[in-house]
Motif scaffolding. Structure first.
Motif, PDB file in Angstrom:
ATOM      1  N   HIS A  38       0.829  -1.198   0.000  1.00 30.83           N
ATOM      2  CA  HIS A  38       0.000   0.000   0.000  1.00 30.83           C
ATOM      3  C   HIS A  38       0.869   1.255   0.000  1.00 30.83           C
ATOM      4  CE1 HIS A  38      -2.875  -3.049   1.431  1.00 30.83           C
ATOM      5  NE2 HIS A  38      -3.785  -2.275   0.872  1.00 30.83           N
ATOM      6  N   ARG A  39       0.229   2.396  -0.249  1.00 36.12           N
ATOM      7  CA  ARG A  39       0.860   3.709  -0.128  1.00 36.12           C
ATOM      8  C   ARG A  39       0.062   4.521   0.884  1.00 36.12           C
ATOM      9  NH1 ARG A  39       5.500   4.164  -3.824  1.00 36.12           N
ATOM     10  NH2 ARG A  39       5.262   2.310  -5.122  1.00 36.12           N
ATOM     11  N   LEU A  40       0.694   5.493   1.492  1.00 41.98           N
ATOM     12  CA  LEU A  40       0.010   6.250   2.537  1.00 41.98           C
ATOM     13  C   LEU A  40      -1.262   6.915   2.021  1.00 41.98           C
ATOM     14  CD1 LEU A  40       2.944   7.925   4.512  1.00 41.98           C
ATOM     15  CD2 LEU A  40       1.723   5.796   5.011  1.00 41.98           C
ATOM     16  N   ILE A  41      -1.255   7.373   0.786  1.00 43.02           N
ATOM     17  CA  ILE A  41      -2.434   8.056   0.260  1.00 43.02           C
ATOM     18  C   ILE A  41      -3.633   7.124   0.125  1.00 43.02           C
ATOM     19  CG2 ILE A  41      -1.962   7.708  -2.197  1.00 43.02           C
ATOM     20  CD1 ILE A  41      -2.841  10.674  -2.570  1.00 43.02           C
ATOM     21  N   ASP A  42      -3.393   5.812   0.110  1.00 45.50           N
ATOM     22  CA  ASP A  42      -4.496   4.853  -0.011  1.00 45.50           C
ATOM     23  C   ASP A  42      -5.518   4.998   1.099  1.00 45.50           C
ATOM     24  OD1 ASP A  42      -3.210   3.780  -2.196  1.00 45.50           O
ATOM     25  OD2 ASP A  42      -2.436   2.030  -1.133  1.00 45.50           O
ATOM     26  N   PHE A  43      -5.058   5.334   2.300  1.00 43.44           N
ATOM     27  CA  PHE A  43      -5.964   5.351   3.448  1.00 43.44           C
ATOM     28  C   PHE A  43      -6.990   6.475   3.334  1.00 43.44           C
ATOM     29  CE2 PHE A  43      -2.056   3.279   4.754  1.00 43.44           C
ATOM     30  CZ  PHE A  43      -2.566   2.068   5.210  1.00 43.44           C
ATOM     31  N   ALA A  44      -6.538   7.654   2.937  1.00 44.92           N
ATOM     32  CA  ALA A  44      -7.466   8.764   2.759  1.00 44.92           C
ATOM     33  C   ALA A  44      -8.412   8.503   1.596  1.00 44.92           C
ATOM     34  CB  ALA A  44      -6.693  10.066   2.535  1.00 44.92           C
ATOM     35  N   LEU A  45      -7.884   8.096   0.458  1.00 41.61           N
ATOM     36  CA  LEU A  45      -8.726   7.873  -0.710  1.00 41.61           C
ATOM     37  C   LEU A  45      -9.739   6.764  -0.463  1.00 41.61           C
ATOM     38  CD1 LEU A  45      -6.147   8.226  -3.627  1.00 41.61           C
ATOM     39  CD2 LEU A  45      -8.044   9.754  -3.102  1.00 41.61           C
ATOM     40  N   SER A  46      -9.318   5.693   0.177  1.00 43.94           N
ATOM     41  CA  SER A  46     -10.230   4.586   0.447  1.00 43.94           C
ATOM     42  C   SER A  46     -11.343   5.013   1.393  1.00 43.94           C
ATOM     43  CB  SER A  46      -9.465   3.398   1.039  1.00 43.94           C
ATOM     44  OG  SER A  46      -8.493   2.912   0.127  1.00 43.94           O
ATOM     45  N   GLY A  47     -10.993   5.777   2.442  1.00 39.55           N
ATOM     46  CA  GLY A  47     -12.005   6.236   3.385  1.00 39.55           C
ATOM     47  C   GLY A  47     -13.054   7.106   2.720  1.00 39.55           C
ATOM     48  N   ILE A  67       4.101  10.555  -7.784  1.00 41.13           N
ATOM     49  CA  ILE A  67       2.841   9.981  -7.330  1.00 41.13           C
ATOM     50  C   ILE A  67       1.799   9.919  -8.441  1.00 41.13           C
ATOM     51  CG2 ILE A  67       1.810  12.156  -6.545  1.00 41.13           C
ATOM     52  CD1 ILE A  67       0.793  10.652  -4.073  1.00 41.13           C
ATOM     53  N   ASP A  68       2.037  10.621  -9.531  1.00 44.00           N
ATOM     54  CA  ASP A  68       1.056  10.680 -10.619  1.00 44.00           C
ATOM     55  C   ASP A  68       0.727   9.308 -11.193  1.00 44.00           C
ATOM     56  OD1 ASP A  68      -0.210  13.030 -11.062  1.00 44.00           O
ATOM     57  OD2 ASP A  68       1.170  13.786 -12.577  1.00 44.00           O
ATOM     58  N   ASP A  69       1.758   8.527 -11.515  1.00 44.02           N
ATOM     59  CA  ASP A  69       1.506   7.205 -12.099  1.00 44.02           C
ATOM     60  C   ASP A  69       0.712   6.326 -11.150  1.00 44.02           C
ATOM     61  OD1 ASP A  69       2.764   7.860 -14.427  1.00 44.02           O
ATOM     62  OD2 ASP A  69       4.651   6.836 -13.957  1.00 44.02           O
ATOM     63  N   TYR A  70       1.024   6.425  -9.881  1.00 44.10           N
ATOM     64  CA  TYR A  70       0.322   5.601  -8.906  1.00 44.10           C
ATOM     65  C   TYR A  70      -1.158   5.971  -8.836  1.00 44.10           C
ATOM     66  CZ  TYR A  70      -0.847   3.146  -4.633  1.00 44.10           C
ATOM     67  OH  TYR A  70      -1.444   2.303  -3.724  1.00 44.10           O
ATOM     68  N   LEU A  71      -1.456   7.265  -8.864  1.00 46.12           N
ATOM     69  CA  LEU A  71      -2.853   7.707  -8.778  1.00 46.12           C
ATOM     70  C   LEU A  71      -3.650   7.313 -10.011  1.00 46.12           C
ATOM     71  CD1 LEU A  71      -2.365  11.251  -7.212  1.00 46.12           C
ATOM     72  CD2 LEU A  71      -3.260   9.208  -6.087  1.00 46.12           C
ATOM     73  N   SER A  72      -3.021   7.277 -11.165  1.00 47.46           N
ATOM     74  CA  SER A  72      -3.662   6.809 -12.399  1.00 47.46           C
ATOM     75  C   SER A  72      -5.032   7.436 -12.632  1.00 47.46           C
ATOM     76  CB  SER A  72      -3.790   5.275 -12.375  1.00 47.46           C
ATOM     77  OG  SER A  72      -2.535   4.663 -12.321  1.00 47.46           O
ATOM     78  N   HIS A 288      -3.158   0.469  -5.677  1.00 41.61           N
ATOM     79  CA  HIS A 288      -2.767   0.180  -7.048  1.00 41.61           C
ATOM     80  C   HIS A 288      -1.802  -1.002  -6.978  1.00 41.61           C
ATOM     81  CE1 HIS A 288      -1.597   2.116 -11.171  1.00 41.61           C
ATOM     82  NE2 HIS A 288      -1.657   0.805 -11.240  1.00 41.61           N
ATOM     83  N   TRP A 289      -2.336  -2.209  -7.118  1.00 39.09           N
ATOM     84  CA  TRP A 289      -1.561  -3.418  -6.840  1.00 39.09           C
ATOM     85  C   TRP A 289      -0.415  -3.620  -7.815  1.00 39.09           C
ATOM     86  CZ3 TRP A 289      -1.751  -7.100  -3.021  1.00 39.09           C
ATOM     87  CH2 TRP A 289      -2.778  -6.953  -2.100  1.00 39.09           C
ATOM     88  N   PRO A 290       0.730  -4.136  -7.335  1.00 34.43           N
ATOM     89  CA  PRO A 290       1.838  -4.473  -8.238  1.00 34.43           C
ATOM     90  C   PRO A 290       1.559  -5.787  -8.960  1.00 34.43           C
ATOM     91  CG  PRO A 290       2.409  -5.077  -5.980  1.00 34.43           C
ATOM     92  CD  PRO A 290       1.069  -4.393  -5.912  1.00 34.43           C
ATOM     93  N   ASP A 291       1.983  -5.866 -10.204  1.00 35.98           N
ATOM     94  CA  ASP A 291       1.816  -7.114 -10.970  1.00 35.98           C
ATOM     95  C   ASP A 291       3.049  -7.979 -10.745  1.00 35.98           C
ATOM     96  OD1 ASP A 291      -0.652  -6.322 -12.083  1.00 35.98           O
ATOM     97  OD2 ASP A 291       0.384  -5.107 -13.580  1.00 35.98           O
ATOM     98  N   ARG A 292       2.985  -8.805  -9.732  1.00 37.98           N
ATOM     99  CA  ARG A 292       4.111  -9.654  -9.343  1.00 37.98           C
ATOM    100  C   ARG A 292       3.615 -11.067  -9.051  1.00 37.98           C
ATOM    101  NH1 ARG A 292       9.405  -6.913  -8.642  1.00 37.98           N
ATOM    102  NH2 ARG A 292       8.911  -4.693  -8.389  1.00 37.98           N
ATOM    103  N   PRO A 293       4.493 -12.065  -9.182  1.00 44.96           N
ATOM    104  CA  PRO A 293       4.114 -13.417  -8.765  1.00 44.96           C
ATOM    105  C   PRO A 293       4.089 -13.520  -7.247  1.00 44.96           C
ATOM    106  CG  PRO A 293       6.403 -13.372  -9.426  1.00 44.96           C
ATOM    107  CD  PRO A 293       5.843 -12.006  -9.743  1.00 44.96           C
ATOM    108  N   ALA A 294       3.642 -14.633  -6.731  1.00 45.01           N
ATOM    109  CA  ALA A 294       3.583 -14.858  -5.293  1.00 45.01           C
ATOM    110  C   ALA A 294       4.986 -14.840  -4.685  1.00 45.01           C
ATOM    111  CB  ALA A 294       2.908 -16.198  -4.994  1.00 45.01           C
TER     112      ALA A 294
END
Length: 409
Positions: A38-47, A67-72, A288-294
């Motif tokens: 997660h990123r810190l901004i996730d908490f405000a946006l999700s709330g 942060i622009d790419d992350y916000l998409s 904004h989830w990363p595309d990674r394997p387990a």
């Protein structure tokens, strides 16, 4: 809940975050990772999204590209739409008086600089959140009560130690949660109740107060500074004077993680099960989830009391730590009480203790980063910070700060 247009939400994500030192040299503080994925901004946006607020603006000033790419465009939070939804706000010049354009001199001053846009939007209620706090509270009933009670401002609060309160805005309350006073970062706080930097404003009362304060304060300032500063200096005290300000306790876990010790301590809390922000299936923290394997722990590896993000590859020993996406810990390496961000590599024989290591760092064979701390609470002076893209060899003492791109081979 109020319909679209009745409530506007604003996430203030433009602060430089200087207290996080080398970790915010090349990124906005709200873009700092938390809990691995997660990123810190996730908490405000999700709330805000879970409160069914459809119009959400994000104010950016410092290191905007980080942060622009992350916000998409708000897409991960389903805020991308043809009408309303996500809006990215950046400083502009030449758009009005000097006190309403350019970079802000504090989060209270920022609201004045955005006043024309806020007034034009026409929402009766404005919800304002900081973007560097960890929390997950249902904001919908708070907003509804604020409107029903016809308050000028509702302040969400949390209780902390008086030592921590001295770094925050202390809120004094009377009967029924009515706010009776405000102390801005006091050296000797009267209370441990602090503002969490989540506010619900009556828009008309806010704008009127902002304009009054500008008229009173800006005459003594230079360079277009309105003199408002942060919200606790002038704005909140003036709104409290009107008698329609109330405090509502934050439910669940809340922490300001804007300092190295607080950042590491919050991750310790997370591993100790004290952080409940991810425990609400009806209010997930959206990212904004990363595309990674387990993640993978090899036969020679071990991970205890730790969190491993997607793409991790552990062949060494990991204890009490949080590893970001793609972190590699080679056989014979040791990581304890630390946070390692995306794509770090800990080579065989390296040891990491009580450290926060930024993205794409390589900790070389034989390096000894930090030391085990005997303090119960993480302290800034014990935490090593390693800036991104560093290559580190040899010993690094507790409390050291390595600038991005450091090479100590």
């Amino acid at each position: 809940m109020a319909q679209r247009g009745d409530v506007l939400a604003l996430v203030q994500a433009g602060g430089q975050g200087s207290r996080m030192d080398v970790l915010t040299r090349e990124r906005a503080k709200p873009a700092l990772p938390y809990g691995g994925v997660h990123r810190l901004i996730d908490f405000a946006l999700s709330g805000l999204v879970h409160a069914d607020l459809s119009d959400v603006w994000v104010s950016l000033e410092y290191q905007v590209t980080s942060i622009d790419d992350y916000l998409s465009g708000g897409r991960p939070w389903s805020l991308d739409r043809n009408r309303g939804g996500f809006r990215r706000i950046v400083p502009q010049t030449g758009t009005g008086p000097a006190t309403e354009s350019g970079f802000a001199f504090g989060n209270g001053d920022l609201l004045l600089r955005m006043s024309a846009d806020i007034e034009s939007f026409g929402a009766r209620t404005l919800v304002v959140c900081s973007a560097d706090h960890v929390f997950n509270m249902d904001l919908a009933p708070v907003i509804e009560e604020h409107v029903a009670q016809e308050r000028s401002v509702t302040v969400l609060t949390a209780d902390v130690t008086k030592k921590d309160a001295s770094d925050n805005v202390v809120v004094l309350t009377g009967r029924g949660g009515r706010i009776t006073g405000v102390e801005h970062k006091p050296s000797r706080p009267s209370s441990g109740t602090v503002a969490t930097e989540v506010f619900v404003y009556d828009t008309a009362a806010l704008l009127s107060t902002l304009f009054d304060l500008r008229a009173e304060l800006s005459g003594d300032q230079d360079d277009g500074d309105s003199g408002l500063g942060d919200f606790g200096e002038h704005l909140l005290p003036r709104l409290v004077e009107g008698g329609r300000a109330a405090a509502v306790p934050m439910t669940g876990y809340w922490r300001d993680v804007g300092q190295p010790g607080l950042y590491l301590q919050s991750h310790r809390d997370l591993l100790a099960g004290k952080v409940d922000v991810f425990d609400h299936p009806d209010r997930p923290v959206i990212s904004h989830w990363p595309d990674r394997p387990a993640a993978r722990v090899r036969a020679t590896g071990s991970a205890s009391d730790s969190m491993l993000s997607p793409g991790c590859d552990v062949a060494g020993e990991v204890v009490g730590s949080v590893l970001g996406p793609g972190v590699v810990v080679e056989k014979g390496a040791v990581v304890r009480d630390s946070v390692l961000m995306e794509d770090c590599v800990v080579r065989a024989g390296a040891e990491v203790h009580t450290a926060v290591v930024d993205e794409r760092c390589e900790l070389l064979r034989g390096s000894a980063i930090g030391a085990a701390s005997s303090a119960r609470i993480a302290r800034d002076e014990d935490v090593v910070l390693v800036g991104r893209d560093s290559r580190v060899g040899g010993p690094v003492p507790p409390g050291a700060r390595l600038e991005p791109g450091t090479d100590t081979r």
